[in-house]
Write a protein that holds these residues in place. Sequence first.
Motif, PDB file in Angstrom:
ATOM      1  N   VAL A  94       2.330   1.915  -3.408  1.00 29.85           N
ATOM      2  CA  VAL A  94       1.319   2.445  -4.327  1.00 29.85           C
ATOM      3  C   VAL A  94       1.076   3.921  -4.035  1.00 29.85           C
ATOM      4  O   VAL A  94       1.084   4.768  -4.936  1.00 29.85           O
ATOM      5  N   LYS A  95       0.913   4.221  -2.757  1.00 32.51           N
ATOM      6  CA  LYS A  95       0.633   5.606  -2.359  1.00 32.51           C
ATOM      7  C   LYS A  95       1.776   6.529  -2.754  1.00 32.51           C
ATOM      8  O   LYS A  95       1.563   7.605  -3.321  1.00 32.51           O
ATOM      9  N   ARG A 149       2.037   7.102  -6.517  1.00 36.87           N
ATOM     10  CA  ARG A 149       0.996   8.015  -6.963  1.00 36.87           C
ATOM     11  C   ARG A 149       1.389   9.444  -6.646  1.00 36.87           C
ATOM     12  O   ARG A 149       1.226  10.343  -7.463  1.00 36.87           O
ATOM     13  N   GLY A 150       1.910   9.630  -5.431  1.00 37.35           N
ATOM     14  CA  GLY A 150       2.240  10.993  -5.011  1.00 37.35           C
ATOM     15  C   GLY A 150       3.447  11.545  -5.752  1.00 37.35           C
ATOM     16  O   GLY A 150       3.445  12.686  -6.209  1.00 37.35           O
ATOM     17  N   LEU A 203      -2.213   7.567  11.765  1.00 34.97           N
ATOM     18  CA  LEU A 203      -3.267   6.970  10.936  1.00 34.97           C
ATOM     19  C   LEU A 203      -2.801   5.641  10.361  1.00 34.97           C
ATOM     20  O   LEU A 203      -3.548   4.666  10.342  1.00 34.97           O
ATOM     21  N   VAL A 204      -1.549   5.627   9.892  1.00 37.59           N
ATOM     22  CA  VAL A 204      -1.016   4.400   9.306  1.00 37.59           C
ATOM     23  C   VAL A 204      -0.684   3.392  10.405  1.00 37.59           C
ATOM     24  O   VAL A 204      -0.932   2.193  10.258  1.00 37.59           O
ATOM     25  N   ALA A 205      -0.146   3.900  11.515  1.00 45.40           N
ATOM     26  CA  ALA A 205       0.270   3.007  12.603  1.00 45.40           C
ATOM     27  C   ALA A 205      -0.927   2.308  13.231  1.00 45.40           C
ATOM     28  O   ALA A 205      -0.776   1.245  13.818  1.00 45.40           O
ATOM     29  N   HIS A 247      -5.877  -3.915  15.966  1.00 52.58           N
ATOM     30  CA  HIS A 247      -6.056  -2.832  14.998  1.00 52.58           C
ATOM     31  C   HIS A 247      -7.203  -3.108  14.034  1.00 52.58           C
ATOM     32  O   HIS A 247      -7.845  -2.187  13.554  1.00 52.58           O
ATOM     33  N   THR A 296      -3.308   1.043  11.650  1.00 53.06           N
ATOM     34  CA  THR A 296      -3.774  -0.040  10.783  1.00 53.06           C
ATOM     35  C   THR A 296      -2.919  -1.279  11.036  1.00 53.06           C
ATOM     36  O   THR A 296      -1.836  -1.169  11.624  1.00 53.06           O
ATOM     37  N   PRO A 314       0.811  -1.225   0.000  1.00 50.40           N
ATOM     38  CA  PRO A 314       0.000   0.000   0.000  1.00 50.40           C
ATOM     39  C   PRO A 314       0.839   1.267   0.000  1.00 50.40           C
ATOM     40  O   PRO A 314       0.526   2.233  -0.699  1.00 50.40           O
ATOM     41  N   VAL A 315       1.906   1.240   0.818  1.00 48.33           N
ATOM     42  CA  VAL A 315       2.742   2.443   0.925  1.00 48.33           C
ATOM     43  C   VAL A 315       3.424   2.725  -0.415  1.00 48.33           C
ATOM     44  O   VAL A 315       3.511   3.876  -0.850  1.00 48.33           O
ATOM     45  N   ARG A 340       3.113  12.394  -9.557  1.00 43.41           N
ATOM     46  CA  ARG A 340       2.032  13.307  -9.931  1.00 43.41           C
ATOM     47  C   ARG A 340       2.602  14.713 -10.108  1.00 43.41           C
ATOM     48  O   ARG A 340       3.536  15.098  -9.441  1.00 43.41           O
ATOM     49  N   PHE A 395      -6.022   3.932  -0.059  1.00 35.51           N
ATOM     50  CA  PHE A 395      -4.753   3.640   0.620  1.00 35.51           C
ATOM     51  C   PHE A 395      -4.993   2.908   1.942  1.00 35.51           C
ATOM     52  O   PHE A 395      -4.374   1.880   2.223  1.00 35.51           O
ATOM     53  N   PHE A 396      -5.908   3.421   2.749  1.00 32.46           N
ATOM     54  CA  PHE A 396      -6.148   2.779   4.044  1.00 32.46           C
ATOM     55  C   PHE A 396      -6.822   1.424   3.872  1.00 32.46           C
ATOM     56  O   PHE A 396      -6.548   0.500   4.640  1.00 32.46           O
ATOM     57  N   GLU A 435       5.917  11.765   7.755  1.00 27.99           N
ATOM     58  CA  GLU A 435       4.639  11.245   8.248  1.00 27.99           C
ATOM     59  C   GLU A 435       4.383  11.733   9.674  1.00 27.99           C
ATOM     60  O   GLU A 435       3.264  12.062  10.031  1.00 27.99           O
ATOM     61  N   ARG A 448      -6.195  -0.564   1.475  1.00 27.32           N
ATOM     62  CA  ARG A 448      -5.073  -1.444   1.158  1.00 27.32           C
ATOM     63  C   ARG A 448      -4.301  -1.812   2.428  1.00 27.32           C
ATOM     64  O   ARG A 448      -3.821  -2.934   2.582  1.00 27.32           O
ATOM     65  N   CYS A 449      -4.148  -0.831   3.329  1.00 30.19           N
ATOM     66  CA  CYS A 449      -3.436  -1.099   4.580  1.00 30.19           C
ATOM     67  C   CYS A 449      -4.126  -2.207   5.376  1.00 30.19           C
ATOM     68  O   CYS A 449      -3.480  -2.959   6.089  1.00 30.19           O
ATOM     69  N   TYR A 450      -5.451  -2.273   5.262  1.00 28.08           N
ATOM     70  CA  TYR A 450      -6.171  -3.324   5.968  1.00 28.08           C
ATOM     71  C   TYR A 450      -6.261  -4.590   5.139  1.00 28.08           C
ATOM     72  O   TYR A 450      -6.886  -5.567   5.538  1.00 28.08           O
ATOM     73  N   LEU A 501      -1.369   2.588  20.107  1.00 27.75           N
ATOM     74  CA  LEU A 501      -0.351   3.457  19.529  1.00 27.75           C
ATOM     75  C   LEU A 501       0.654   3.908  20.567  1.00 27.75           C
ATOM     76  O   LEU A 501       1.609   4.599  20.252  1.00 27.75           O
ATOM     77  N   HIS A 551     -12.110   7.203   6.967  1.00 27.04           N
ATOM     78  CA  HIS A 551     -10.915   6.350   6.923  1.00 27.04           C
ATOM     79  C   HIS A 551     -10.927   5.338   8.072  1.00 27.04           C
ATOM     80  O   HIS A 551     -10.433   4.215   7.933  1.00 27.04           O
ATOM     81  N   THR A 602       0.445  12.178   9.970  1.00 28.97           N
ATOM     82  CA  THR A 602      -0.254  11.098   9.293  1.00 28.97           C
ATOM     83  C   THR A 602       0.239   9.749   9.788  1.00 28.97           C
ATOM     84  O   THR A 602      -0.331   8.723   9.451  1.00 28.97           O
ATOM     85  N   LEU A 607      -1.060  -2.736   9.181  1.00 29.05           N
ATOM     86  CA  LEU A 607       0.076  -2.764   8.261  1.00 29.05           C
ATOM     87  C   LEU A 607       1.365  -3.040   9.035  1.00 29.05           C
ATOM     88  O   LEU A 607       1.634  -2.406  10.050  1.00 29.05           O
TER      89      LEU A 607
END
Lengths: 559, 320
Positions: A14-15, A18-19, A104-106, B79, A108, A11-12, A22, B103-104, A96, B106-108, B56, B151, A101, A110
Amino acid sequence: MKIPFSTAANPVLVKEMRGRMRGARAYIFLTFILLLLGAISYGLYRLGALAVQSSNNPSMIGVAIGQTLFVGLIYLDLLIICTITPALTAGAISGEHERRTFDLVAATPLHPASILLGKLGAALAYVALLILATVPFLSLAYLFGGVVLIDLIQALGLLLGVALTLCLIGLFFSTLLRRTGPAIAASYVVLTLLVFGDWVLYIVIAMISRRQPPNWILALNPFSALASALVTLADVAPAGFFSSSSVLMPLLWVLSGGATDSFSMANVRVRPLWQYTVGVYAVLGIALYLLSLPWLQPVRRWRAHARTWVIILALCLALPMIYGPLQPQRLWAALRWATMPARELLRNGTFAAPLETAWSAAIVAGVRTEPTQVNQLREADRAFIRVRAAGASNAETQVAQTLDATLPSETGVQVRVRVRIHKQDGTRCGEQGDQCPLMLTVNFSDEKNVKHNWVQGFYSAPGNGWEYCRNCESRQTHIRVTPGEWYTFESANLGDAFAVPLAPRVIHSLTFSIKGRTAEVDVAEISVLARDGRPLNLRDRLNLLATPTPSAGFFPGGF
Amino acid sequence: MAEIGYAVETRALTKRYGRVLAVNQLNLQVPRGALFGFIGPNGAGKTTTLRMLAGLLDATSGEVWVAGQRVDRDLRASHRLIGYMPDFFGVYDGMLVWEYLDFFARCYGLPAARRQTMVGELLDLVNLTDKRDANVQALSRGMQQRLCLAHALVHDPQILLLDEPASGLDPRARIEMRELLKELAAMGKTILVSSHILAELAEMCSAVGIIEKGALVACGATAEIRRKLQASRLVRARFLADETGAREWVRAVGCGEPRLVPEANQTGTTLELEIAGGDEATAETLAQLIARGARIADFREAGNPLEDLFLQLTEPESKA
């Protein structure tokens, strides 16, 4: 723990892709790089052509242009990589955190490894794109000649490896420091240390030890590693632009930490630096990656941290196992060396039988003013021979035995002898250090059937001019003995006394020469021992700052 | 197991930053399906607690249980159960709204087909369908807040941890957010929502926990806390008399020692009296006061009961 790899795209990654791709920025930057590369390629082309014009060798025009283009562009690539790569990743994780951000990722499921690999992949893809942009120009070099495919693959592979390591350095600091500014600063400090610090270390070691340090000291320097991969260009066109007679070749040679034998003036071929670099960078990269991981876990796992250190330690130990003195076969050889009995190659080494049964004596050089006397004597229960000589300055008397003994592979050879020097005129072992009153020589052939001489000098007078024989291939320190007293000498493994360790396959002869105007020397109990295996010589290999043992050096006679 | 009954439970949860005790022996219990209001002034430890709940942040000591399992035992499994929306969050540069959710998702580890439909459904839910291809940075604060809520929903979690979801929103956006939360609660999700403004939560939450200086001072169903309040109600009365006279009247009806409320530009004396009991008792007290000849110009409940409780519990020094 679940393995973070899956069939789904990261996912990271891909993200990030994209970023990053662009907007106009990426395209403008790429266009700029391509224009720069084009301009520089043209410049290199002119330079190559110019250099050949002055050398009056029209057949070499293509090779010269091709090699100049190739070396120039590859180094330009490395320069670009060193400039942008740390900045590319130093903001990856800290950004991040700064943009808030990360949580938000942590939050998940992932895996931290996915985050790290995604960021790494995105940065590496960008670098790869830049390298790819130079490939058309490099193929131009290929067209002109003087470069073979393996050079191209080797150089590009090295560039990618360097980029990967620099990416990981940036990522590590980005993860650890959590702020982009300090992370970028720290990454460039480390890069500076790799590039310049390594050379400073190299020079300091050279100055202290007064000899050329082994090339692996420079393994951390990407510019040196690349040079070691490019020096093989001289093999492609031996008489070409990058031959050892040109200016650029020795420059690359020095940069790569290569040694030149001051005796033959030939470049000493040892394991190329880049091979060490690959290993060291691999360990460094894996270590940085593993050290970064726990810091990405929102809830820290110190157990994971402990495991990381164990892995890193194991990897560090693996390096000497792969390259250095701790290779398994070396250890096995050392064990055999230490335990297996030795075999005597010499006949009548104790001089118990008459000299003539195995030995021959002759005056080989100069004029002796009185007849040389080689007498077989006995003292207590020890038989010995006494050589008395008097003559002109470069007169030489030899006592020799022909052996012609063939040895099985991986056999070490040791020399043992008792010597006594009664008289020595003059205070030095000759201008080149090759005229000691007693010089012991073993003539042998190596595995390539090339003949070599191992030489050991003995003297008794104080204030000797040379500590070792300057024009001998082996650089054994001369040994000073007390006049009139027996001295027992036991050599190390003969093959290890050379700049590049040799493996003797045929021992041709053993000679002791009595040199100089006047000398009276006794020799007893001499033996040449063949032993299975090879000693480890850890001290010689690792003790870089030891008292100078002369060896083939790029800096003859030290600094 | 007892903890099965709670969606979120903490046991003696403590977080210490050096000498500062951010969260102290917190025992929080959030029933399944509850819309739980986590209330406390700024710096009380709400965010620290929520971050520990979301896995977290390491707790210094104590345990966090989510849906019957310890969060730190299997972080990644936890999570998957939790949707977390932090109080402050950023958005990525040059990212489109649908890409953000993608994106999120995909993270899941959501499969591509489900990602597609899920993005549409969520954008519908948070009313951002027409912003699907807009740049995330170009969204207003309220829209970003809603997107962030979306999200947290990509993996359809049982439990939502929302840290100040309404902060920085204008009144209209605030109401929209409230409606959204009610909708989610109706879907059967357990929602733990924090705020430093009680009014925002008092009427919609089924249960509240009030935190002050890292310690839980009250926790339970809103109705229960209301009942507790009604057992003793605070009334503000303005007597047309001097202080001594007014206090005599109050003492006569057995309301204990009232508190003097200094009021400028008003005649008479304003006192705050505590009345034990509910509406009946209040009416009775007023009748008795009048029967005893008290001259009363004003008689009313002193503010929102929950708000009062909140003030009472969280700012004891201002009362002293």
